[in-house]
Motif scaffolding. Structure first.
Motif, mmCIF file in Angstrom:
data_model
loop_
_atom_site.group_PDB
_atom_site.id
_atom_site.type_symbol
_atom_site.label_atom_id
_atom_site.label_comp_id
_atom_site.label_asym_id
_atom_site.label_seq_id
_atom_site.Cartn_x
_atom_site.Cartn_y
_atom_site.Cartn_z
ATOM 1 N N ARG A 74 0.820 -1.198 0.000
ATOM 2 C CA ARG A 74 0.000 0.000 0.000
ATOM 3 C C ARG A 74 0.862 1.260 0.000
ATOM 4 N N PHE A 75 1.978 1.250 0.725
ATOM 5 C CA PHE A 75 2.898 2.386 0.688
ATOM 6 C C PHE A 75 3.392 2.634 -0.732
ATOM 7 N N SER A 76 3.743 1.558 -1.439
ATOM 8 C CA SER A 76 4.233 1.689 -2.819
ATOM 9 C C SER A 76 3.146 2.210 -3.744
ATOM 10 N N GLN A 77 1.947 1.681 -3.615
ATOM 11 C CA GLN A 77 0.835 2.088 -4.479
ATOM 12 C C GLN A 77 0.424 3.534 -4.251
ATOM 13 N N ASN A 84 -3.803 6.817 -0.279
ATOM 14 C CA ASN A 84 -2.740 7.169 0.660
ATOM 15 C C ASN A 84 -3.238 7.123 2.099
ATOM 16 N N LEU A 85 -4.331 6.344 2.313
ATOM 17 C CA LEU A 85 -4.976 6.320 3.615
ATOM 18 C C LEU A 85 -4.980 4.945 4.262
ATOM 19 N N GLY A 86 -4.995 4.963 5.581
ATOM 20 C CA GLY A 86 -5.375 3.804 6.373
ATOM 21 C C GLY A 86 -6.565 4.216 7.207
ATOM 22 N N PRO A 122 -5.801 -6.149 -2.791
ATOM 23 C CA PRO A 122 -5.019 -5.524 -3.863
ATOM 24 C C PRO A 122 -5.831 -5.262 -5.126
ATOM 25 N N VAL A 123 -7.028 -5.852 -5.217
ATOM 26 C CA VAL A 123 -7.876 -5.624 -6.391
ATOM 27 C C VAL A 123 -8.373 -4.184 -6.421
ATOM 28 N N TYR A 124 -8.505 -3.561 -5.255
ATOM 29 C CA TYR A 124 -9.012 -2.188 -5.158
ATOM 30 C C TYR A 124 -8.003 -1.303 -4.429
ATOM 31 N N PRO A 125 -6.882 -0.960 -5.077
ATOM 32 C CA PRO A 125 -5.844 -0.179 -4.390
ATOM 33 C C PRO A 125 -6.269 1.246 -4.063
ATOM 34 N N ASP A 126 -7.395 1.707 -4.634
ATOM 35 C CA ASP A 126 -7.850 3.060 -4.332
ATOM 36 C C ASP A 126 -8.677 3.113 -3.050
ATOM 37 N N LEU A 127 -8.976 1.945 -2.471
ATOM 38 C CA LEU A 127 -9.608 1.921 -1.153
ATOM 39 C C LEU A 127 -8.539 2.070 -0.066
ATOM 40 N N PRO A 128 -8.867 2.665 1.058
ATOM 41 C CA PRO A 128 -7.902 2.734 2.167
ATOM 42 C C PRO A 128 -7.516 1.341 2.660
ATOM 43 N N TRP A 129 -6.385 1.266 3.341
ATOM 44 C CA TRP A 129 -5.996 0.053 4.069
ATOM 45 C C TRP A 129 -6.916 -0.003 5.272
ATOM 46 N N LEU A 130 -7.898 -0.864 5.226
ATOM 47 C CA LEU A 130 -8.959 -0.912 6.233
ATOM 48 C C LEU A 130 -8.603 -1.879 7.354
#
Length: 215
Positions: A74-77, A84-86, A122-130
């Protein structure tokens, strides 16, 4: 409101937080996450807090245990098209369905048996790290600074910008059922934080964070 806290991924050792202090926020305590390889700077309001999270120990951060959480990915993406969120969702009956299929992660800085539940698809990298903590929301009134010069007191809603494809995902369907949280179609994956139901009629944009706050 079901949000416990929210973090912004920092690639500058938390320097992005300087824009918050310049906008009338008092900074709270800081923390180093032992065994995870990250550290943070924090800002508190009455019902949640915000982190600026960066890599403090690259060796630990790239270990197999942390890789399994999806956080390094997620940091890389986040430097390109990813979120850019968690987003830490409060642990209660309302949020159980969202985390029904989540994976477990036992942080070294939590007591054994208190694992975080994670959705890092990883299919939805535009979602926050939930993620969801193993205990109810903590209260920080009287412990952390909350008398901000900008007059902000409480977070009242969050709008997450996601792509049209992600908007139709089952994870988004669950997120949109939660109080104070809404996912919207947004090509640039921006985030809007609304405080105090926009009582002051003010707004501020933080371009490097892809963030707008209204208060």
């Amino acid at each position: 409101m079901v949000i416990d806290h929210l973090f912004f991924i920092s690639h500058n050792m938390g320097a992005e937080a300087e824009a918050w202090t310049a906008s009338g926020w008092k900074e709270g305590s800081r923390r180093t996450h032992t065994g995870q390889g990250t550290a943070n700077r924090k800002f508190y309001v009455q019902n949640c807090f915000f982190e600026f999270l960066w890599i403090d120990d690259p060796v630990v951060f790239q270990s197999s245990k942390i890789q399994a959480t999806g956080l390094p990915n997620r940091f890389s993406q986040s430097e390109e098209l990813g979120s850019n969120l968690g987003l830490c969702i409060e642990n209660n009956a309302e949020t159980q369905a969202l985390f029904a299929q989540a994976r477990s992660y036992q942080p070294a800085y939590f007591p054994e048996g208190q694992a975080i539940r994670i959705i890092a698809d990883p299919v939805y990298p535009d979602l926050p790290w939930l993620f969801c903590l193993p205990f109810p929301r903590k209260r920080y009134l009287g412990i952390e600074p909350m008398d901000h010069p900008n007059g902000i007191e409480k977070l009242t809603s969050v709008q997450l910008g996601v792509t049209a494809e992600t908007l139709s995902s089952p994870v988004v369907a669950e997120l949109n059922r939660l109080r104070g949280l809404e996912c919207l179609d947004s090509k640039d994956i921006t985030t809007k934080l609304i405080f105090d139901n926009r009582r002051q009629g003010k707004s501020k944009q933080f371009e490097s964070l892809r963030l707008v706050i209204e208060y």
